[in-house]
Design an enzyme around this catalytic site. Structure first.
Site, PDB file in Angstrom:
ATOM      1  N   ASP A 133       8.697  -8.354   0.176  1.00 46.52           N
ATOM      2  CA  ASP A 133       8.734 -10.085   0.060  1.00 46.52           C
ATOM      3  C   ASP A 133       7.839 -10.427   1.439  1.00 46.52           C
ATOM      4  OD1 ASP A 133      11.083  -9.727   1.769  1.00 46.52           O
ATOM      5  OD2 ASP A 133      10.964 -11.828   2.151  1.00 46.52           O
ATOM      6  N   GLU A 134       6.867 -11.293   0.706  1.00 48.30           N
ATOM      7  CA  GLU A 134       6.309 -11.201   1.938  1.00 48.30           C
ATOM      8  C   GLU A 134       5.052 -10.752   2.404  1.00 48.30           C
ATOM      9  OE1 GLU A 134       8.309 -14.312   4.186  1.00 48.30           O
ATOM     10  OE2 GLU A 134       8.129 -15.633   2.779  1.00 48.30           O
ATOM     11  N   VAL A 135       4.168 -10.224   1.420  1.00 44.80           N
ATOM     12  CA  VAL A 135       3.376  -8.974   1.883  1.00 44.80           C
ATOM     13  C   VAL A 135       1.879  -9.717   2.408  1.00 44.80           C
ATOM     14  CG1 VAL A 135       2.897  -6.302   1.658  1.00 44.80           C
ATOM     15  CG2 VAL A 135       4.345  -7.344   0.506  1.00 44.80           C
TER      16      VAL A 135
END
Length: 478
Positions: A153-155
């Site tokens: 997530d949230e790269v």
């Protein structure tokens, strides 16, 4: 799976309690106390986010935190989970949120952006070797795994590294394709090396990808997305459309993720149950509009830090009443007086407050002493210091920083606030040893120090300084 299914009206097969070990990891002795309660409340699985608490070996040894669990402690945790019929799904970040790896000099060359330790560079072969080694070590300690969560997530800042910028200059390339290719590489490694284990992935990096790109990537055959949303007003229709999209792209199964704590502010110390209950009630609505054969289960996340470098949010014992309410609401298809009474009975609470912070907090559940004392500190003692120093007119009017520096005090005015200051200090000093002892039973010393420095010392030091300055001013008068 059959033995783990709940014989109630929940639309979810698995109800996973998320243990976020990147902050305030509990001692194994506390997990032994809390796992039976999880099961009683309606959980039948755990999503264990090890982060730096896993006993990595060899080249990965630098990833271990000072108080990382030993291999035997991990085995003990897994045996406890098995004893209480809680299926374990490990979570290891393999793309974004890699700070606990990329902060180390040994691995800093694998950053997507040289300055930022959050995201892994997907172009380097060594990046895949690194996450493969992490996966292998975690899988090796777990028997009979059916799922493994590979995070992703949230790269943030993906595509902004030098190698990515060059790669993106080709017309057919995009950040989305770059993201999907790394996810696919990790999932493919998992499927080839551990064929009995199905990868799960956070879905946020997939949401905005077109149906065509997502279908062509081939990721749908390799992994199961976990759709996460922690808002109390999450958009039910929006989620139904997203699920339809994933279905069209070929994902046969998916998961939901809600939050029972750790989603209302990075430095939140008390849990507002109503906020999280609404989130779960919304997820129930979404579940009722989802094909039953697609839905694997729901993870009730309990974030302990927003990321590796942020402060602690609510401690696990403080979030237990919220977890209880949320699990019971899922199991009963909603919230009712019956659910409220069940939770009060299971936790030994005299009165459950949903729409405000629990002011009268006591209970008999494991860690309820921490719940009570943290509430005392954050709900009463800290606001009382602010009230005295910032809103008491005798302090602001007759004992300002100017007065304190010069040791000036009007003897009459002093009597209007000195007793309050001394009384409040005595209350703090009475709570402190109890709080420290309670925290020490459940957490390691580093957690105790961090929580006290963040939540106790600033207020207590301010109060102590005023009392000391008052003593000096009185001495100067005489």
């Amino acid at each position: 799976m059959e033995e783990n299914k709940m014989t109630v009206s929940s639309p979810f097969g698995l109800h996973l309690v998320h243990l976020d070990l990147k902050g305030a990891p509990p001692k194994v002795s506390y997990l032994a106390e809390i796992f039976p309660l999880f099961r009683t409340l309606g959980a039948n699985g755990l999503l264990v986010e090890y982060e730096d608490m896993f006993p990595y070996e060899g080249e990965l040894k630098p990833l271990r935190a000072e108080h990382a669990y030993s291999a035997s402690e991990v085995k003990e945790i897994l045996n406890l989970a098995k004893l209480h019929k809680l299926e374990v799904i490990p979570l290891v970040q393999t793309f974004g949120h890699m700070e606990f790896v990329l902060k180390h000099q040994e691995f800093s060359h694998l950053r997507e952006v040289e300055m930022f330790p959050n995201a892994l560079n997907p172009h380097k072969e060594e990046s895949l070797m690194l996450v493969s080694a992490m996966i292998d070590q975690v899988v090796a300690l777990h028997d009979g795994l059916r799922w493994f969560h590979i995070g992703s997530d949230e790269v943030y800042y993906l595509g902004e590294g030098e190698e990515s910028k060059q790669w993106l200059q080709k017309d057919e390339n995009s950040t989305e394709k770059l993201c999907l290719s790394h996810m696919k590489a990790v999932a493919s490694y998992m499927v080839l090396s551990h064929p009995a284990v199905k990868p799960i992935v956070w879905d946020d990096m997939l949401r905005g990808v077109s149906e065509e790109t997502l279908t062509e990537s081939g990721v749908a055959q390799l992994m199961e997305p976990m759709i996460w949303d922690y808002a109390p007003d999450l958009d039910e229709d929006d989620k139904v459309l997203l699920i339809e999209k994933y279905h069209k792209c070929g994902f046969p199964k998916l998961w939901f993720a809600s939050a029972f704590k750790g989603a209302t502010g990075a430095n939140q110390s008390l849990t507002l149950i109503g906020h999280h209950l609404k989130n779960h009630l919304q997820w129930l609505k979404v579940a009722n509009s989802t094909p039953a054969d697609m839905l694997q289960g729901i993870a009730l996340t309990g974030w302990q830090r927003y990321d590796h470098f942020s402060v602690l949010c609510e401690l696990l014992p403080v979030g237990i009443p919220s977890l209880a309410v949320c699990l019971q609401a899922l199991l009963n298809g909603g919230y009712s007086e019956k659910v409220k009474e069940t939770v009060e009975k299971q936790l030994g609470l005299s009165s459950l407050e949903i729409d405000t912070f629990m002011s009268e907090s006591s209970g008999t559940f494991p860690g309820s002493d921490i719940f009570t004392l943290v509430t005392q500190v954050c709900f009463y003692l800290k606001p009382s210091v602010d009230e005295l120093l910032e809103r008491n007119r005798y302090v602001t009017g007759w004992f300002s920083p100017y007065h304190r520096k010069r040791r000036i005090i009007h003897p009459i005015m002093m009597h209007h606030f000195q007793p309050d200051a001394l009384s409040l200090l005595a209350k703090w000093n009475a709570v402190m040893p109890e709080l420290q002892a309670a925290l020490e039973r459940v957490f390691y010393m580093c957690t105790l120090e961090e929580w006290m420095e963040e939540n106790v010392h600033p207020s207590l030091h301010k109060l102590q300084e005023v009392v000391d300055d008052l003593d000096k001013a009185i001495q100067a008068q005489s």
